[in-house]
Scaffold this active site. Structure first.
Site, PDB file in Angstrom:
ATOM      1  N   LYS A 187       0.809  -1.227   0.000  1.00  0.00           N
ATOM      2  CA  LYS A 187       0.000   0.000   0.000  1.00  0.00           C
ATOM      3  C   LYS A 187       0.842   1.276   0.000  1.00  0.00           C
ATOM      4  CE  LYS A 187      -4.212  -1.738   0.100  1.00  0.00           C
ATOM      5  NZ  LYS A 187      -5.179  -1.485  -0.997  1.00  0.00           N
ATOM      6  N   GLU A 201      -9.738   5.754   3.072  1.00  0.00           N
ATOM      7  CA  GLU A 201     -10.542   4.646   3.579  1.00  0.00           C
ATOM      8  C   GLU A 201      -9.602   3.466   3.795  1.00  0.00           C
ATOM      9  OE1 GLU A 201      -9.363   2.881   0.091  1.00  0.00           O
ATOM     10  OE2 GLU A 201     -10.022   4.961   0.305  1.00  0.00           O
ATOM     11  N   SER A 255       1.475  -9.766  -1.025  1.00  0.00           N
ATOM     12  CA  SER A 255       1.163  -8.341  -0.889  1.00  0.00           C
ATOM     13  C   SER A 255       1.289  -7.792   0.525  1.00  0.00           C
ATOM     14  CB  SER A 255      -0.252  -8.062  -1.411  1.00  0.00           C
ATOM     15  OG  SER A 255      -1.191  -8.899  -0.765  1.00  0.00           O
TER      16      SER A 255
END
Length: 394
Positions: free
Chosen positions: A89, A111, A377
């Site tokens: 991210k 969010e 991830s």
């Protein structure tokens, strides 16, 4: 056929910007300026420096020997779990915070579902000394409590979303409402390849560093830049978009996206959009999402907070519709089994989201010896409470 975005902000039939009038000014500004800003030499120099010295890139491409022996493939793991903050991210939040500063924004909203995007946003806001507000579903606040504490430690306000299923969809709704109310000083760092154009393209570009590195690293390890398969989990789909990006137009590379089927496709408790969804407009773009006959969102379900979303990004809707990517789905039970397998075979505890991708190695049906890259991830620290609860005495 190309799988890149067109000049109108569409991937084939999907994409666009379906927004309230209050947001036209902000979205139009982004559409007009984002490419000029992010492609500038000054921007790229600053971003690449931060990716290297702050995020810790390039992340390793690790040959998983024991996993490879079990399945008969040459399996490489793209170690996004080793990024600062523990997931992919931050690739996107670094890019967007630099963009926001160049647009003169002084307040950031975001969010988050699993909390990893929230932590990554909180991190870059602390780094750049910008006010940060993160919206998170009340259910996710409970099941991802460590990440909530991390965000607050970094100086971010975490606001619970208490409507609907109280998960990622509802957090996104709340963030959109905030942006509508505060269009002048606020930039919304969307965490996935969703939302109105240019967000899907912008996020995909910032995450494309993943596949750019895969090509270079695979050349060093295998003497070739392209694997036979690239696998990634998909909720909104930013990690998959990043892992697929530099292979999209090379159809010799097979793309495999794995959604969360929750308790099962036919259980009514699922987040497998490509199976249970149909075209419509969700959070500002035309895409596939789970909906009733009259277009109301069907509440998704997944044990993994990051995949608990009723739709997918428009790029993935297009990859699905064209058949460019194969979409599989994994149940909660399959994901948990994959967590145990990767932990015991490779000494790596994955995030629940990533585990969905690993769970489908058994269903890949690829030729023996195929080179398979799985995008790892995120790391599993945030999910330890879930693992302890689900596995009991290990």
């Amino acid at each position: 056929m190309t799988y890149q975005i067109d000049e109108r902000g569409y991937y084939g039939a999907f994409g666009g910007a379906y927004i309230p009038e209050m947001l036209y000014q902000n979205i139009e500004e982004l559409q007009e300026k984002y490419l000029k800003i992010i492609e500038s030499e000054e921007f790229q120099t600053e971003m690449q420096s931060l990716l290297q010295d702050y995020v810790g890139r390039p992340t390793p491409l690790y040959f998983a020997k024991r996993l490879s022996e079990k399945y008969g493939y040459k399996i490489y793991l793209k170690r996004e779990d080793l990024c600062h903050t523990g997931a992919h991210k931050i690739n996107n939040t670094i890019g967007q915070i630099l963009l926001a500063k160049r647009l003169g924004k002084t307040r950031i909203i975001a969010e988050t579902g699993a909390g990893q995007h929230g932590v990554a946003t909180a991190t870059v806001c602390a780094l750049m000394n910008l006010k940060c507000v993160v919206y998170m579903g009340e259910v996710d606040i409970d099941r991802q409590a460590p990440n909530v504490k991390r965000m607050r430690l970094l100086g971010t306000e975490v606001h619970p979303a208490i409507s609907g299923s109280k998960t990622l969809k509802d957090a996104t709704n709340e963030a959109m409402r905030d942006w509508i109310a505060n269009p002048v000083d606020t930039h919304y760092i969307i965490g996935s390849v969703v939302g109105p154009h240019p967000f899907p393209d912008m996020v995909a570009r910032f995450q494309s560093v993943i596949s750019k590195e895969i090509r270079k690293q695979l050349k060093e390890k295998e003497g070739r830049e392209t694997p036979d398969y690239v696998m990634a989990c998909v909720g909104g789909g930013s990690n998959a978009a990043g892992a697929f990006y530099h292979f999209l137009d090379d159809e010799s590379v097979k793309l495999v996206a794995v959604e969360a089927s929750g308790k099962g496709i036919d259980s009514g408790l699922t987040a497998a959009t490509t199976v249970a969804g149909k075209p419509g407009v969700l959070h500002g773009s035309k895409t596939l999402f789970m909906q009733t006959e009259d277009g109301q969102v069907v509440e998704p379900y997944s044990i993994s907070a990051g995949l608990d979303y009723p739709g997918i990004g428009p790029i993935h809707a297009w990859l699905f519709e064209t058949g460019r990517a194969q979409f599989l789905s994994a149940t909660d039970a399959e994901a948990l089994e994959a967590v145990m397998e990767l932990s015991r075979l490779e000494g790596i505890i994955p995030a629940l989201e990533s585990a969905h991708a690993f769970s489908k190695l058994k269903d890949l049906n690829a030729p023996k010896g195929s080179v398979v890259v799985v995008n790892l991830s995120g790391r599993g620290d945030k999910d330890l409470d879930t693992y302890i609860r689900e596995f009991g005495e290990i």
